[in-house]
Design an enzyme around this catalytic site. Sequence first.
Site, PDB file in Angstrom:
ATOM      1  N   ARG A 195      38.274  47.699  26.099  1.00  0.00           N
ATOM      2  CA  ARG A 195      39.270  48.078  26.932  1.00  0.00           C
ATOM      3  C   ARG A 195      40.582  48.104  26.099  1.00  0.00           C
ATOM      4  NH1 ARG A 195      41.489  45.893  32.683  1.00  0.00           N
ATOM      5  NH2 ARG A 195      43.688  46.671  32.543  1.00  0.00           N
ATOM      6  N   ASP A 253      44.944  37.657  35.760  1.00  0.00           N
ATOM      7  CA  ASP A 253      45.405  38.520  34.691  1.00  0.00           C
ATOM      8  C   ASP A 253      46.800  39.285  34.931  1.00  0.00           C
ATOM      9  OD1 ASP A 253      44.897  40.813  36.164  1.00  0.00           O
ATOM     10  OD2 ASP A 253      43.300  41.513  34.610  1.00  0.00           O
TER      11      ASP A 253
END
Length: 532
Positions: A165, A444
């Site tokens: 990612r 996150d």
Amino acid sequence: MSDAPKGLVIHGPMKPGFEEILSSEALSLLADVHRRFDGERKRLLQERLDRQARLDAGEEILDFPSETQAIRNGEWTVPPAPADLQDRRVEITGPVDRKMVINALNSGAKCFMADFEDASTPSWENMVEGQINLRDANARTINFTDEKSGKSYTLSDTPATLIARARGLHLDEAHVTVDGAPVSGGFFDFVLYLFHNHASTAKNGSGPYFYIPKLETRFEARLWSLVIRHCEEALGLKRGTVRITVLIETLPATFELDEMLYELRENITAFNAGRWDYIFSFIKRQKTDGSKVLPDRAQVTMTAPFMAAYAERVIAVCHRRGAHAMGGMSAFIPVKGDDAANEAAVEKVKADKTREASIGHDGAWVAHPALVPVAIEAFDKVMPGPNQLDKKPAVKEDREVLTSACEGTITEDGLYGNADVAIRYIASWLQGRGAAPIHNLMEDAATAEISRAQLWQWRTHGAKTDDGQLIDADRVKAVIAKAAGAIKAEVGDNAWAGGRFSEAADILTELALSESFEEFLTLPAYGKIQSR
């Protein structure tokens, strides 16, 4: 570096092994990509701000573009997924540190999303060491020995498929400049990973696979398509070698799903419903509208009407076009010595993944290896084949449902919880850890974004908690101070001082009380880690 291409300067320290990733050839491609495409990236980022100004002023509303109706009505599909991306029923996600990479690849999940973005603090060392770790993983040479325990970690014979990612378009990599300007963090991640891994992934029977985050429009998708095509050509790769999954985690993107698939049709494999960032985007892009105030974060679940409509739309559009539709994250993590808490977490994950499979998702995420078999079992019961592309629900275009807030209450616990989680997460991020275990959840950056956005939204619109008390600036400051004090009492003076908690509380206070709304909290926070 004396052999760096002309005009490119590395401002970060060159640690052992970094020169292999930051080779002259790789940096030449990065400089080329920067010079060709960074101007358009900056133009598109400015367009986000300009559009926000129009939305704030009521000069524009979020809606399905009339000028692309032919694309939405047309009969076309994207290429089939490669063999190792046909079955993605469970993916594990996490940062790119060496031990995590090995454990995730060995977890039994079908895929591992190695995250350079929301699960990683973008320090220079984290980003370059992450590239080393992924290169070694694809070369099947990765290993790690824990200095404290002495335990050694090696890769199994059947690792998960690796998907990298990249960072979003909004993030710079300040430690590399070309002609005096910082390069895009996303371009940095993409170019270096592709350059160093296209050959090894092909040798493994796989390919260079990526997650692309936080796109908002077809024009941003088009930019990525141009970058990918240019890099494939520069490296002599067949067009379509790169395969990408786009995270649908912004409200504007939901109105352009067909268009984004169409722009990326040579390389796209799937969309993913990034639920946490989507809630943040829902608040941000409708921030001046008092009717869009959301209740406590815990009440904004995937069964809330606007969230359910978003997930169903991702599935319907993807399956109509032959793309996979990935579900979201279960952030629960095991609690040592607490069987009751673990049983409750397992049941929540099982219910969440069963729901996702039942509505048509082709897979979903977990945050911890212990929950991989739980999620696999849930999908196996509903999805006997590799995916559910044959399930094609009707595509709906219901703007009202997609943009309407759900019902619920704002509580003192919700107010305090936002302050507590945001401080803890921002402190962890400042220390270099972008994935943080907080209250038995793996959090996150998206969690902190929702938390600070809700504090800002509730204060700005004069919301009240369910006891009738106004949420104003003084109350927000007081709840942040209360949360900070409780954390300090919990961790002790030494850990508080060394853990950057005070800085985190200051950042949260500034964001929550500002008259303007910062696009991403990682933008002002990035300056605090560049020299570290």
